[in-house]
Design a protein around this motif. Structure first.
Motif, short mmCIF file in Angstrom:
data_model
loop_
_atom_site.label_atom_id
_atom_site.label_comp_id
_atom_site.label_asym_id
_atom_site.label_seq_id
_atom_site.Cartn_x
_atom_site.Cartn_y
_atom_site.Cartn_z
N ALA A 148 0.82 -1.21 0.00
CA ALA A 148 0.00 0.00 0.00
C ALA A 148 0.85 1.26 0.00
CB ALA A 148 -0.94 0.01 1.20
N ASN A 149 2.08 1.17 0.53
CA ASN A 149 2.94 2.35 0.54
C ASN A 149 3.28 2.81 -0.88
OD1 ASN A 149 4.64 0.16 0.06
ND2 ASN A 149 6.32 0.99 1.28
N LEU A 150 3.37 1.88 -1.81
CA LEU A 150 3.62 2.25 -3.21
C LEU A 150 2.41 2.97 -3.80
CD1 LEU A 150 5.24 -1.13 -4.35
CD2 LEU A 150 6.41 0.98 -3.61
N VAL A 151 1.24 2.46 -3.49
CA VAL A 151 0.00 3.09 -3.96
C VAL A 151 -0.15 4.47 -3.32
CG1 VAL A 151 -2.52 2.87 -4.00
CG2 VAL A 151 -1.09 0.85 -4.37
N ALA A 152 0.18 4.57 -2.02
CA ALA A 152 0.07 5.84 -1.31
C ALA A 152 0.98 6.90 -1.90
CB ALA A 152 0.39 5.65 0.18
N LYS A 153 2.20 6.51 -2.22
CA LYS A 153 3.13 7.46 -2.86
C LYS A 153 2.60 7.92 -4.20
CE LYS A 153 7.60 6.78 -0.89
NZ LYS A 153 8.70 5.93 -0.68
N PHE A 154 2.14 6.97 -4.98
CA PHE A 154 1.61 7.29 -6.30
C PHE A 154 0.35 8.16 -6.18
CE2 PHE A 154 -1.11 6.26 -9.98
CZ PHE A 154 -0.27 6.69 -10.99
N GLY A 155 -0.47 7.90 -5.17
CA GLY A 155 -1.72 8.65 -4.98
C GLY A 155 -1.54 9.96 -4.24
N GLY A 156 -0.34 10.25 -3.75
CA GLY A 156 -0.09 11.52 -3.05
C GLY A 156 -0.58 11.53 -1.60
N PHE A 157 -0.77 10.37 -1.00
CA PHE A 157 -1.19 10.31 0.39
C PHE A 157 0.02 10.47 1.30
CE2 PHE A 157 -4.41 7.88 -1.91
CZ PHE A 157 -5.57 8.46 -1.43
N THR A 158 -0.09 11.37 2.27
CA THR A 158 1.03 11.62 3.19
C THR A 158 0.60 11.36 4.62
OG1 THR A 158 0.43 13.96 3.33
CG2 THR A 158 2.08 13.35 1.68
N GLU A 159 1.58 11.26 5.48
CA GLU A 159 1.35 10.97 6.89
C GLU A 159 0.56 12.10 7.55
OE1 GLU A 159 3.93 9.78 10.87
OE2 GLU A 159 4.95 10.17 8.99
N LYS A 160 -0.33 11.73 8.45
CA LYS A 160 -1.11 12.70 9.23
C LYS A 160 -0.53 12.81 10.63
CE LYS A 160 -5.43 11.83 6.76
NZ LYS A 160 -5.24 12.93 5.85
N GLY A 161 -0.79 13.94 11.28
CA GLY A 161 -0.28 14.17 12.63
C GLY A 161 -1.25 13.70 13.70
N TYR A 162 -0.70 13.46 14.87
CA TYR A 162 -1.47 13.04 16.05
C TYR A 162 -1.59 14.20 17.03
CZ TYR A 162 -0.42 8.14 14.82
OH TYR A 162 -0.32 6.93 14.19
N PHE A 163 -2.60 14.13 17.87
CA PHE A 163 -2.63 14.99 19.04
C PHE A 163 -1.67 14.37 20.04
CE2 PHE A 163 -6.64 16.69 17.50
CZ PHE A 163 -6.51 18.02 17.85
N GLN A 164 -0.87 15.20 20.68
CA GLN A 164 0.09 14.74 21.68
C GLN A 164 -0.37 15.23 23.04
OE1 GLN A 164 2.77 12.90 20.67
NE2 GLN A 164 2.15 13.10 18.54
N ALA A 165 0.17 14.63 24.09
CA ALA A 165 -0.10 15.13 25.44
C ALA A 165 0.53 16.51 25.55
CB ALA A 165 0.50 14.19 26.48
N ASP A 166 -0.14 17.41 26.25
CA ASP A 166 0.41 18.74 26.45
C ASP A 166 1.71 18.65 27.24
OD1 ASP A 166 -1.66 20.06 25.13
OD2 ASP A 166 -2.89 20.16 26.94
N ALA A 167 2.66 19.49 26.86
CA ALA A 167 3.97 19.48 27.51
C ALA A 167 3.85 19.78 29.00
CB ALA A 167 4.89 20.49 26.85
N ALA A 168 2.89 20.63 29.36
CA ALA A 168 2.71 21.00 30.76
C ALA A 168 2.21 19.83 31.60
CB ALA A 168 1.73 22.17 30.87
N SER A 169 1.58 18.84 30.96
CA SER A 169 1.04 17.71 31.71
C SER A 169 2.14 16.78 32.22
CB SER A 169 0.05 16.92 30.86
OG SER A 169 0.72 16.31 29.78
N ALA A 170 3.37 16.96 31.75
CA ALA A 170 4.48 16.13 32.22
C ALA A 170 4.85 16.46 33.66
CB ALA A 170 5.69 16.30 31.31
N ASN A 171 4.58 17.69 34.08
CA ASN A 171 4.90 18.12 35.44
C ASN A 171 3.64 18.00 36.29
OD1 ASN A 171 7.45 18.85 34.51
ND2 ASN A 171 6.71 20.88 33.92
N ALA A 172 3.70 17.15 37.29
CA ALA A 172 2.54 16.98 38.18
C ALA A 172 2.39 18.23 39.03
CB ALA A 172 2.74 15.76 39.06
N PRO A 173 1.13 18.67 39.27
CA PRO A 173 0.95 19.83 40.12
C PRO A 173 1.34 19.51 41.57
CG PRO A 173 -1.15 18.85 39.53
CD PRO A 173 -0.11 18.10 38.79
N LYS A 174 1.85 20.54 42.25
CA LYS A 174 2.25 20.37 43.65
C LYS A 174 1.02 20.60 44.52
CE LYS A 174 7.02 21.74 43.04
NZ LYS A 174 8.09 22.62 43.45
N VAL A 175 0.79 19.67 45.42
CA VAL A 175 -0.31 19.78 46.36
C VAL A 175 0.28 19.98 47.74
CG1 VAL A 175 -2.33 18.63 47.32
CG2 VAL A 175 -1.71 18.26 44.93
#
Length: 196
Positions: free
Chosen positions: A167-194
Protein backbone atom coordinates in the motif's frame (compact mmCIF):
# COMPACT_ATOMS: atom_id res chain seq x y z
CA UNK A 1 2.95 -21.30 -30.07
CA UNK A 2 1.02 -22.81 -27.16
CA UNK A 3 3.82 -21.88 -24.73
CA UNK A 4 3.68 -18.23 -25.76
CA UNK A 5 -0.10 -18.15 -25.15
CA UNK A 6 0.43 -19.62 -21.71
CA UNK A 7 3.15 -17.06 -20.91
CA UNK A 8 0.96 -14.20 -22.16
CA UNK A 9 -1.98 -15.62 -20.16
CA UNK A 10 0.10 -15.82 -16.98
CA UNK A 11 1.38 -12.27 -17.49
CA UNK A 12 -2.15 -10.97 -18.05
CA UNK A 13 -3.36 -12.86 -14.99
CA UNK A 14 -0.57 -11.37 -12.85
CA UNK A 15 -1.30 -7.88 -14.17
CA UNK A 16 -5.03 -8.35 -13.53
CA UNK A 17 -4.59 -9.47 -9.93
CA UNK A 18 -1.87 -6.88 -9.33
CA UNK A 19 -4.18 -4.18 -10.68
CA UNK A 20 -7.02 -5.42 -8.49
CA UNK A 21 -4.70 -5.32 -5.48
CA UNK A 22 -3.65 -1.75 -6.28
CA UNK A 23 -7.25 -0.65 -6.70
CA UNK A 24 -8.19 -2.34 -3.43
CA UNK A 25 -5.24 -0.70 -1.61
CA UNK A 26 -6.11 2.69 -3.04
CA UNK A 27 -9.77 2.37 -2.04
CA UNK A 28 -8.80 1.30 1.47
CA UNK A 29 -6.43 4.27 1.85
CA UNK A 30 -9.19 6.62 0.65
CA UNK A 31 -11.62 5.10 3.17
CA UNK A 32 -9.13 5.52 6.04
CA UNK A 33 -8.31 9.08 4.89
CA UNK A 34 -11.99 10.03 4.86
CA UNK A 35 -12.48 8.45 8.29
CA UNK A 36 -9.61 10.55 9.70
CA UNK A 37 -11.11 13.69 8.13
CA UNK A 38 -14.49 12.85 9.65
CA UNK A 39 -12.93 12.40 13.10
CA UNK A 40 -11.12 15.72 12.60
CA UNK A 41 -14.49 17.35 11.95
CA UNK A 42 -15.73 16.04 15.30
CA UNK A 43 -12.64 17.43 17.04
CA UNK A 44 -13.22 20.85 15.49
CA UNK A 45 -16.91 20.78 16.37
CA UNK A 46 -16.17 20.04 20.02
CA UNK A 47 -13.51 22.74 20.23
CA UNK A 48 -15.95 25.17 18.58
CA UNK A 49 -18.60 24.25 21.18
CA UNK A 50 -16.12 25.18 23.90
CA UNK A 51 -15.26 28.44 22.14
CA UNK A 52 -18.97 29.27 21.86
CA UNK A 53 -19.49 28.79 25.61
CA UNK A 54 -16.66 31.14 26.59
CA UNK A 55 -18.32 34.50 25.78
CA UNK A 56 -21.31 33.54 27.94
CA UNK A 57 -19.00 32.46 30.74
CA UNK A 58 -17.02 35.71 30.57
CA UNK A 59 -20.24 37.78 30.48
CA UNK A 60 -21.61 35.92 33.50
CA UNK A 61 -18.39 36.42 35.44
CA UNK A 62 -18.34 40.14 34.59
CA UNK A 63 -21.97 40.55 35.60
CA UNK A 64 -21.75 38.77 38.93
CA UNK A 65 -18.33 39.61 40.33
CA UNK A 66 -15.75 42.35 40.27
CA UNK A 67 -13.37 39.90 38.68
CA UNK A 68 -9.68 40.20 37.85
CA UNK A 69 -9.65 41.97 34.50
CA UNK A 70 -6.36 40.41 33.39
CA UNK A 71 -7.82 36.91 33.71
CA UNK A 72 -10.84 37.80 31.57
CA UNK A 73 -8.63 39.47 28.96
CA UNK A 74 -6.35 36.41 28.84
CA UNK A 75 -9.35 34.12 28.23
CA UNK A 76 -10.78 36.39 25.55
CA UNK A 77 -7.44 36.72 23.75
CA UNK A 78 -6.73 32.98 23.93
CA UNK A 79 -10.21 32.27 22.52
CA UNK A 80 -9.61 34.70 19.65
CA UNK A 81 -6.29 33.04 18.83
CA UNK A 82 -7.67 29.51 19.08
CA UNK A 83 -10.63 30.25 16.82
CA UNK A 84 -8.46 32.03 14.26
CA UNK A 85 -6.48 28.87 13.48
CA UNK A 86 -8.27 26.80 10.87
CA UNK A 87 -6.84 23.51 9.69
CA UNK A 88 -7.68 22.17 6.25
CA UNK A 89 -8.73 18.52 6.69
CA UNK A 90 -6.67 17.61 3.62
CA UNK A 91 -3.53 18.95 5.33
CA UNK A 92 -3.51 17.26 8.72
CA UNK A 93 0.27 17.22 8.93
CA UNK A 94 2.05 16.84 12.27
CA UNK A 95 3.05 20.53 12.10
CA UNK A 96 -0.50 21.82 11.58
CA UNK A 97 -1.87 19.58 14.33
CA UNK A 98 0.80 20.86 16.75
CA UNK A 99 0.03 24.48 15.88
CA UNK A 100 -3.70 23.90 16.38
CA UNK A 101 -3.09 22.01 19.62
CA UNK A 102 -0.82 24.77 20.97
CA UNK A 103 -3.51 27.42 20.45
CA UNK A 104 -6.15 25.21 22.06
CA UNK A 105 -3.77 24.50 24.94
CA UNK A 106 -3.33 28.22 25.61
CA UNK A 107 -7.10 28.55 25.76
CA UNK A 108 -7.35 25.59 28.15
CA UNK A 109 -4.74 27.18 30.41
CA UNK A 110 -6.53 30.53 30.42
CA UNK A 111 -9.86 28.85 31.15
CA UNK A 112 -8.28 26.89 33.96
CA UNK A 113 -7.00 30.11 35.54
CA UNK A 114 -10.46 31.65 35.23
CA UNK A 115 -12.15 28.71 36.92
CA UNK A 116 -9.56 28.56 39.70
CA UNK A 117 -9.87 32.30 40.33
CA UNK A 118 -13.67 31.97 40.38
CA UNK A 119 -13.34 29.84 43.52
CA UNK A 120 -12.51 33.06 45.43
CA UNK A 121 -15.92 34.56 44.62
CA UNK A 122 -18.72 32.88 46.60
CA UNK A 123 -21.43 34.92 44.87
CA UNK A 124 -20.13 33.70 41.51
CA UNK A 125 -20.04 30.06 42.60
CA UNK A 126 -23.64 30.39 43.78
CA UNK A 127 -24.82 31.84 40.43
CA UNK A 128 -26.93 29.35 38.44
CA UNK A 129 -25.74 30.59 35.05
CA UNK A 130 -22.10 30.23 36.06
CA UNK A 131 -22.68 26.74 37.49
CA UNK A 132 -24.53 25.68 34.36
CA UNK A 133 -21.83 27.04 32.05
CA UNK A 134 -19.13 25.44 34.17
CA UNK A 135 -20.92 22.07 33.89
CA UNK A 136 -21.31 22.49 30.13
CA UNK A 137 -17.60 23.32 29.81
CA UNK A 138 -16.70 20.26 31.83
CA UNK A 139 -18.86 18.07 29.59
CA UNK A 140 -17.36 19.68 26.50
CA UNK A 141 -13.83 19.01 27.74
CA UNK A 142 -14.78 15.34 28.12
CA UNK A 143 -16.19 15.32 24.58
CA UNK A 144 -12.97 16.91 23.30
CA UNK A 145 -10.90 14.20 24.99
CA UNK A 146 -12.99 11.45 23.38
CA UNK A 147 -12.89 13.15 19.96
CA UNK A 148 -9.12 13.54 20.16
CA UNK A 149 -8.71 9.86 21.08
CA UNK A 150 -10.98 8.79 18.21
CA UNK A 151 -9.05 11.04 15.81
CA UNK A 152 -5.71 9.60 16.92
CA UNK A 153 -7.04 6.06 16.41
CA UNK A 154 -8.23 6.95 12.89
CA UNK A 155 -4.87 8.57 12.09
CA UNK A 156 -3.03 5.50 13.41
CA UNK A 157 -5.03 3.22 11.07
CA UNK A 158 -4.41 5.55 8.13
CA UNK A 159 -0.68 6.02 8.82
CA UNK A 160 -0.20 2.28 9.31
CA UNK A 161 -1.89 1.58 5.99
CA UNK A 162 0.14 4.08 3.97
CA UNK A 163 3.40 2.74 5.45
CA UNK A 164 2.60 -0.95 4.86
CA UNK A 165 3.80 -2.75 1.77
CA UNK A 166 2.44 -2.74 -0.97
CA UNK A 167 0.00 0.00 0.00
CA UNK A 168 2.94 2.35 0.54
CA UNK A 169 3.62 2.25 -3.21
CA UNK A 170 0.00 3.09 -3.96
CA UNK A 171 0.07 5.84 -1.31
CA UNK A 172 3.13 7.46 -2.86
CA UNK A 173 1.61 7.29 -6.30
CA UNK A 174 -1.72 8.65 -4.98
CA UNK A 175 -0.09 11.52 -3.05
CA UNK A 176 -1.19 10.31 0.39
CA UNK A 177 1.03 11.62 3.19
CA UNK A 178 1.35 10.97 6.89
CA UNK A 179 -1.11 12.70 9.23
CA UNK A 180 -0.28 14.17 12.63
CA UNK A 181 -1.47 13.04 16.05
CA UNK A 182 -2.63 14.99 19.04
CA UNK A 183 0.09 14.74 21.68
CA UNK A 184 -0.10 15.13 25.44
CA UNK A 185 0.41 18.74 26.45
CA UNK A 186 3.97 19.48 27.51
CA UNK A 187 2.71 21.00 30.76
CA UNK A 188 1.04 17.71 31.71
CA UNK A 189 4.48 16.13 32.22
CA UNK A 190 4.90 18.12 35.44
CA UNK A 191 2.54 16.98 38.18
CA UNK A 192 0.95 19.83 40.12
CA UNK A 193 2.25 20.37 43.65
CA UNK A 194 -0.31 19.78 46.36
CA UNK A 195 0.36 21.36 49.71
CA UNK A 196 -1.69 21.01 52.88
Amino acid sequence: MKTSYIVIGVILLVLFFGGCGCVSSYNNIVKLDENAKSKWGTVQTDYQRRADLIPNLVATVKGVANFEKSTLIAVTEARAKATSIQVDPTKLTPETIQKYQAAQGQLSTALGRLLVAAENYPQLKANENFSGLQAQLEGTENRIAVARRDFNEAVQSYNTQIKSFPANLVAKFGGFTEKGYFQADAASANAPKVQF
